[in-house]
Structures are given as structure tokens and as C-alpha cells.
Write an enzyme that holds these catalytic residues in place. Sequence first.
Site, PDB file in Angstrom:
ATOM      1  N   PRO A 177     -61.426 -11.433  40.393  1.00  0.00           N
ATOM      2  CA  PRO A 177     -60.701 -12.020  41.532  1.00  0.00           C
ATOM      3  C   PRO A 177     -60.903 -11.338  42.890  1.00  0.00           C
ATOM      4  CG  PRO A 177     -59.213 -10.730  40.204  1.00  0.00           C
ATOM      5  CD  PRO A 177     -60.532 -10.708  39.492  1.00  0.00           C
ATOM      6  N   CYS A 178     -62.095 -11.466  43.434  1.00  0.00           N
ATOM      7  CA  CYS A 178     -62.367 -10.889  44.752  1.00  0.00           C
ATOM      8  C   CYS A 178     -61.553 -11.575  45.848  1.00  0.00           C
ATOM      9  CB  CYS A 178     -63.862 -10.920  45.059  1.00  0.00           C
ATOM     10  SG  CYS A 178     -64.649 -12.527  44.835  1.00  0.00           S
TER      11      CYS A 178
END
Length: 165
Positions: free
Chosen positions: A129-130
Site C-alpha cells: 500500500p504505497c
Amino acid sequence: MSTAMWTVIESPIGPLRLVEQGGAITAIEFSPFRDGVRPLGAEGADHPVLVAAAHQLAEYFAGDRTEFDLPLAPAGSAWQRSVWAQLLGIGYGQTASYGEIAARLGKTNAASRAVGTANGANPIPIVIPCHRVIGANGTLTGYAGGLERKQLLLDLERDEDAALF
């Protein structure tokens, strides 16, 4: 090394190309796809890993999944992989700053840029989850998929009643 397989799925943030190699997800790409960046191999919508990834992403966009359970094999340097491992520790609906990620890695705030560069090179967005990494002042900063997509993903995770799909 085994040949990569891929499929394209529809999503509320546009088509996503899922890439599998060696039994693990190696990339999730936003449209427009940059063909020629890596050899893709064969289209394989029925490959079990791609089927599982498509199913879990559909659940995520429907607001029914907060964690992914997929085999992942992101290609990158040791530094990049250490940053991506930290991203996996940012919970659904949570955010962290680039400086916070640097601190978790035992680095000073000066490493924030290096964290940002590694974050931007994440080949498996959404699952790694950047999009949950934001500026120190709480503002949205760069996202490979564009800030509009980043905002949609963050909004989905913040609103318990939200569903994009």
C-alpha cells in the site's frame, strides 16, 4: 525462470494489469500500460494466482477486504524491498509519512527522499500500500497512479460505508 503470465481486470480506478511469475504477483500496473517495460509472457486470466488477485482486489474495492493474502515477489534492490516491507505494516485506513517510514528503518528524516523514491518504484501498488504514504504535513504527494487514484484509495479506506466497486 518461469514465464510471466498476466491479465487485465476492470476496477473503479481504471484497468489494472496483474502480472504473475513463479507463482507470485510481481506487478500491478495502472492504465495506460507501458508495454515494453518488461517482458509480459502470456495472457493467463485463469492462472490461480491471477484469479486470486483479481478476486481479492474486487473485494477490496467493494469495501469487503482490508488485508490481502497473496504470494508477492516484487523485484527491487535491498533498500526498496525494506521500504516495501514497511509499507505492508501500514494498516488499512492508516497513513504514514515518508519520515516515519525512514525512522522505522532506523534512518534519519533525511532518508525521506530515498523512501519516496523506493515508494514510487513499488511494482505492486494497492496490495503493497504505497498509497498510504503521505507528506509530513498530511498532504498527498506523488503517486505513480496519479493523485486522483491515491485520493480515491484513501477515501475508500477511511469510509466504512464506501465501496468503489
